[in-house]
Design a protein around this motif. Structure first.
Motif, mmCIF file in Angstrom:
data_model
loop_
_atom_site.group_PDB
_atom_site.id
_atom_site.type_symbol
_atom_site.label_atom_id
_atom_site.label_comp_id
_atom_site.label_asym_id
_atom_site.label_seq_id
_atom_site.Cartn_x
_atom_site.Cartn_y
_atom_site.Cartn_z
ATOM 1 N N ASN A 191 -8.461 0.299 6.760
ATOM 2 C CA ASN A 191 -9.815 0.205 6.230
ATOM 3 C C ASN A 191 -10.205 -1.274 6.243
ATOM 4 O O ASN A 191 -9.779 -2.037 5.392
ATOM 5 C CB ASN A 191 -9.854 0.771 4.810
ATOM 6 N N THR B 285 0.834 -1.194 0.000
ATOM 7 C CA THR B 285 0.000 0.000 0.000
ATOM 8 C C THR B 285 0.865 1.238 0.000
ATOM 9 O O THR B 285 2.012 1.238 0.399
ATOM 10 C CB THR B 285 -0.903 -0.003 1.251
ATOM 11 N N LEU C 20 -5.873 -1.735 3.167
ATOM 12 C CA LEU C 20 -7.218 -2.278 2.999
ATOM 13 C C LEU C 20 -7.202 -3.745 3.409
ATOM 14 O O LEU C 20 -6.453 -4.545 2.844
ATOM 15 C CB LEU C 20 -7.668 -2.134 1.543
ATOM 16 N N ARG D 255 -8.619 -4.167 -7.776
ATOM 17 C CA ARG D 255 -7.706 -3.572 -6.789
ATOM 18 C C ARG D 255 -6.264 -4.014 -7.032
ATOM 19 O O ARG D 255 -5.328 -3.219 -6.968
ATOM 20 C CB ARG D 255 -8.165 -3.978 -5.393
ATOM 21 N N HIS E 154 -16.657 -2.026 -7.054
ATOM 22 C CA HIS E 154 -16.942 -2.280 -5.644
ATOM 23 C C HIS E 154 -18.363 -2.825 -5.479
ATOM 24 O O HIS E 154 -19.292 -2.397 -6.182
ATOM 25 C CB HIS E 154 -16.788 -0.976 -4.846
ATOM 26 N N ASP F 286 -2.751 5.970 0.972
ATOM 27 C CA ASP F 286 -3.928 5.160 1.222
ATOM 28 C C ASP F 286 -3.715 4.291 2.461
ATOM 29 O O ASP F 286 -2.651 3.679 2.614
ATOM 30 C CB ASP F 286 -4.230 4.265 0.025
ATOM 31 N N ARG G 260 -12.952 -4.258 6.044
ATOM 32 C CA ARG G 260 -14.285 -4.504 5.477
ATOM 33 C C ARG G 260 -14.583 -5.997 5.460
ATOM 34 O O ARG G 260 -13.670 -6.823 5.399
ATOM 35 C CB ARG G 260 -14.384 -3.957 4.056
ATOM 36 N N GLU H 134 -4.900 -8.759 4.036
ATOM 37 C CA GLU H 134 -4.542 -7.399 3.634
ATOM 38 C C GLU H 134 -4.207 -7.408 2.156
ATOM 39 O O GLU H 134 -3.412 -8.240 1.708
ATOM 40 C CB GLU H 134 -3.330 -6.896 4.430
#
Length: 225
Positions: free
Chosen positions: A61, A2, A9, A214, A200, A6, A63, A27
């Motif tokens: 982040n 990353t 994620l 991504r 997304h 950013d 999710r 990740e």
């Protein structure tokens, strides 16, 4: 990896695995953790805890994306099957190409990125020596390694009728040297970022499409760097 702009994620998810539940925390472009639990709630708790450990105190982040669990479980099962039933390697005869072949078949080796994923190797035309021709077949040799060749054949009538024919491994072989296709301009980092956002799940995409988009975006960032 990353970027500094950013936050990392991290996805976690779960899926059924027989009588148990499989979970994973991953990740993007980084580490992952996985395991099994007896109930879906326990799998969720363990996956969420693993996601927190992957964040390692960073702002991240996190999710929920259950597709990552199904994807990871599929890879683990495939690796397990391959370990249990390894495919026996059939010995291949070593063939020496003739000193004076009676002709050549041609194919296009498309341009590609090198193993470093940065250096671009342009496409080129490669040739395979023809060893024999019959009324129905054209026999030729294709390389298996630096010093080994493997025999093959194609349909002669189809080759002469169309000028090309499918060879081994779906390789298109030509009777005369073909033109190399013009390289396609890859999408820019900005375009890949927009495609990632459009893929997304919150915008109507799927888990698998978003993960793939991504990874394409992150790969483009590495090339640009």
């Amino acid at each position: 990896m990353t970027t500094t702009d950013d936050p990392p994620l991290i996805f976690w998810g779960r899926c059924r695995s027989g009588r148990r539940w499989f979970w994973v925390a991953r990740e993007i472009d980084g580490d992952d953790a996985h395991g099994w639990a007896s109930t879906p709630d326990e799998a969720s708790r363990q996956a969420n805890a693993a996601a927190v450990q992957l964040a390692a105190g960073r702002y991240a982040n996190v999710r929920v994306l259950h597709g990552v669990a199904a994807e990871k479980l599929k890879k683990l099962n495939a690796a397990k099957r391959q370990e249990k039933t390894p495919k026996p390697k059939r010995p291949q005869p070593k063939v020496t190409p003739p000193a004076e072949p009676i002709g050549y078949l041609y194919a296009v080796e498309l341009g590609r990125y090198d193993l470093d994923d940065v250096t671009w190797i342009p496409g080129k035309v490669v040739s395979f020596p023809i060893t024999k021709k019959t009324a129905k077949r054209v026999y030729y040799l294709r390389p298996r390694g630096p010093f080994e060749w493997q025999p093959g054949y194609v349909d002669r009538q189809e080759l002469e009728r169309h000028g090309s024919v499918r060879g081994a491994h779906w390789l298109q072989l030509f009777a005369t040297p073909p033109e190399i296709p013009k390289p396609v301009t890859p999408p820019s980092v900005k375009e890949l970022k927009a495609a990632m956002a459009a893929a997304h799940p919150d915008r109507g995409g799927t888990d698998e499409a978003f993960i793939a988009a991504r990874e394409r975006y992150l790969k483009a960032l590495r090339r640009a760097a």
